[in-house]
Design a protein around this motif. Structure first.
Motif, mmCIF file in Angstrom:
data_model
loop_
_atom_site.group_PDB
_atom_site.id
_atom_site.type_symbol
_atom_site.label_atom_id
_atom_site.label_comp_id
_atom_site.label_asym_id
_atom_site.label_seq_id
_atom_site.Cartn_x
_atom_site.Cartn_y
_atom_site.Cartn_z
ATOM 1 N N GLU A 297 8.245 -5.117 1.978
ATOM 2 C CA GLU A 297 7.688 -4.011 2.484
ATOM 3 C C GLU A 297 5.845 -4.412 1.570
ATOM 4 O O GLU A 297 5.745 -4.459 1.063
ATOM 5 C CB GLU A 297 8.020 -2.949 2.278
ATOM 6 C CG GLU A 297 9.573 -2.857 2.943
ATOM 7 C CD GLU A 297 10.169 -1.813 2.501
ATOM 8 O OE1 GLU A 297 10.092 -0.700 2.063
ATOM 9 O OE2 GLU A 297 11.933 -2.052 2.595
ATOM 10 N N THR A 298 4.805 -3.839 2.764
ATOM 11 C CA THR A 298 3.961 -3.990 2.995
ATOM 12 C C THR A 298 3.568 -2.340 3.025
ATOM 13 O O THR A 298 2.053 -2.035 2.239
ATOM 14 C CB THR A 298 2.745 -4.356 3.865
ATOM 15 O OG1 THR A 298 3.354 -4.343 5.159
ATOM 16 C CG2 THR A 298 3.390 -5.170 2.969
ATOM 17 N N ASP B 10 -3.552 10.609 -1.893
ATOM 18 C CA ASP B 10 -3.419 9.925 -2.534
ATOM 19 C C ASP B 10 -3.052 8.072 -2.305
ATOM 20 O O ASP B 10 -2.370 8.121 -1.576
ATOM 21 C CB ASP B 10 -2.271 9.510 -4.186
ATOM 22 C CG ASP B 10 -2.516 11.178 -4.947
ATOM 23 O OD1 ASP B 10 -3.570 11.356 -5.329
ATOM 24 O OD2 ASP B 10 -1.399 11.519 -5.054
ATOM 25 N N GLN B 11 -4.153 7.586 -2.081
ATOM 26 C CA GLN B 11 -4.027 6.266 -1.870
ATOM 27 C C GLN B 11 -4.028 4.746 -2.448
ATOM 28 O O GLN B 11 -5.389 4.749 -3.384
ATOM 29 C CB GLN B 11 -5.151 6.115 -0.247
ATOM 30 C CG GLN B 11 -4.821 5.214 0.765
ATOM 31 C CD GLN B 11 -4.615 5.417 1.793
ATOM 32 O OE1 GLN B 11 -5.944 6.600 1.641
ATOM 33 N NE2 GLN B 11 -4.440 5.188 2.785
ATOM 34 N N LEU B 12 -3.066 4.066 -2.673
ATOM 35 C CA LEU B 12 -3.117 3.267 -3.320
ATOM 36 C C LEU B 12 -2.497 1.676 -3.175
ATOM 37 O O LEU B 12 -1.917 1.940 -2.628
ATOM 38 C CB LEU B 12 -2.244 3.586 -4.925
ATOM 39 C CG LEU B 12 -2.652 4.643 -6.174
ATOM 40 C CD1 LEU B 12 -1.090 4.985 -6.957
ATOM 41 C CD2 LEU B 12 -4.083 4.310 -6.692
ATOM 42 N N GLU C 90 0.979 -1.377 -0.141
ATOM 43 C CA GLU C 90 -0.322 0.413 0.036
ATOM 44 C C GLU C 90 1.051 1.259 0.253
ATOM 45 O O GLU C 90 2.363 0.902 0.668
ATOM 46 C CB GLU C 90 -1.350 -0.178 1.389
ATOM 47 C CG GLU C 90 -1.692 -0.709 1.723
ATOM 48 C CD GLU C 90 -2.617 -0.911 2.692
ATOM 49 O OE1 GLU C 90 -2.103 0.303 3.660
ATOM 50 O OE2 GLU C 90 -2.969 -1.807 3.384
ATOM 51 N N GLY C 91 1.091 2.027 -1.041
ATOM 52 C CA GLY C 91 1.139 3.686 -0.436
ATOM 53 C C GLY C 91 0.323 4.691 -0.089
ATOM 54 O O GLY C 91 -0.651 4.619 -1.306
ATOM 55 N N HIS C 92 0.519 5.323 0.568
ATOM 56 C CA HIS C 92 0.337 6.264 0.430
ATOM 57 C C HIS C 92 0.584 8.200 0.684
ATOM 58 O O HIS C 92 1.890 8.079 0.416
ATOM 59 C CB HIS C 92 -1.111 7.258 1.489
ATOM 60 C CG HIS C 92 -0.476 6.260 2.645
ATOM 61 N ND1 HIS C 92 0.372 7.285 3.624
ATOM 62 C CD2 HIS C 92 0.042 5.246 3.044
ATOM 63 C CE1 HIS C 92 0.628 6.324 4.724
ATOM 64 N NE2 HIS C 92 0.387 5.270 4.452
ATOM 65 N N ASN C 93 0.454 8.521 0.137
ATOM 66 C CA ASN C 93 1.069 10.322 -0.414
ATOM 67 C C ASN C 93 -0.029 11.411 0.801
ATOM 68 O O ASN C 93 -0.967 11.864 -0.203
ATOM 69 C CB ASN C 93 1.113 10.573 -2.002
ATOM 70 C CG ASN C 93 1.362 12.386 -2.299
ATOM 71 O OD1 ASN C 93 2.122 12.647 -1.591
ATOM 72 N ND2 ASN C 93 0.815 12.595 -3.328
ATOM 73 N N MET D 24 5.335 0.094 -5.938
ATOM 74 C CA MET D 24 6.116 -0.729 -6.333
ATOM 75 C C MET D 24 6.917 -1.740 -5.890
ATOM 76 O O MET D 24 7.138 -3.256 -5.824
ATOM 77 C CB MET D 24 6.052 -0.592 -7.999
ATOM 78 C CG MET D 24 6.456 -2.362 -8.850
ATOM 79 S SD MET D 24 8.365 -1.938 -9.232
ATOM 80 C CE MET D 24 8.594 -0.466 -10.214
ATOM 81 N N THR D 25 7.628 -0.580 -6.008
ATOM 82 C CA THR D 25 9.191 -1.213 -5.392
ATOM 83 C C THR D 25 9.104 -1.362 -3.853
ATOM 84 O O THR D 25 9.770 -2.696 -3.929
ATOM 85 C CB THR D 25 10.686 0.550 -5.386
ATOM 86 O OG1 THR D 25 9.745 1.144 -5.001
ATOM 87 C CG2 THR D 25 10.817 0.277 -6.931
#
Ligand code: ZN
Length: 162
Positions: A156-157, A42-44, A34-37, A149-150
């Motif tokens: 890592e999650t 933004d949350q993807l 999960e990524g957030h900015n 993605m990386t």
């Protein structure tokens, strides 16, 4: 930026932002993060299906974000499919270098040169996406999916766009 590239940038971002590709959760994904900015909200979540040799067999994402973050994630999932892990990382390094203006002096770009041989179409799309550098506050939006993605490849999650 040349007018032509700016037009192309807007056209591509609008298209992928409105009609994101690979917006799904593949049941057989074996990596995810999960990524957030926080700057933009933004949350993807990025899903990858990777073969034992590191080839990306499938890439997809879910989440919510601004048009740029969604468009970048959409383009990324298309670009990643069939790439090796090293190629995927090299493509992100290229995007990051172009966005941050380190293009010429980026040592990684040189180190990655062989990995990127034959990927002209993908590099062209990276250049289009890197049009976001005209709008510096949005660079984190454009790189969020790639950071995520990386992170997924690293096992890592959670990732934050930086
Ligand atoms: Zn955003």
């Amino acid at each position: 930026m040349q007018d032509e590239l700016r037009d192309l940038y807007q056209e591509v971002i609008l298209d992928h932002g409105k009609h994101p590709r690979n917006l799904r959760h593949p049941p057989d994904a074996n990596r995810m993060a999960e990524g957030h900015n926080p700057m933009c909200g933004d949350q993807l979540t990025v899903f990858l299906k990777m073969a034992d040799d590191g080839t990306v067999l499938d890439a997809a994402f879910e989440g919510q974000g601004c048009a740029i973050s969604v468009a970048s994630a959409s383009m990324m999932t298309e670009i990643l499919k069939g790439k090796s892990e090293a190629q995927a990382r090299a493509l992100f390094a290229t995007l990051h270098a172009v966005c941050t203006g380190d293009e010429d002096e980026d040592e990684h770009a040189h180190a990655h040169h062989n990995l990127l041989t034959g990927l002209d179409d993908d590099l062209e799309r990276i250049q289009i996406l890197a049009g976001v550098r005209e709008f510096p506050v949005r660079v984190k939006c454009a790189t969020l999916a790639w950071h995520t993605m990386t992170a997924a490849m690293d096992g890592e999650t959670v990732a934050t766009s930086e």
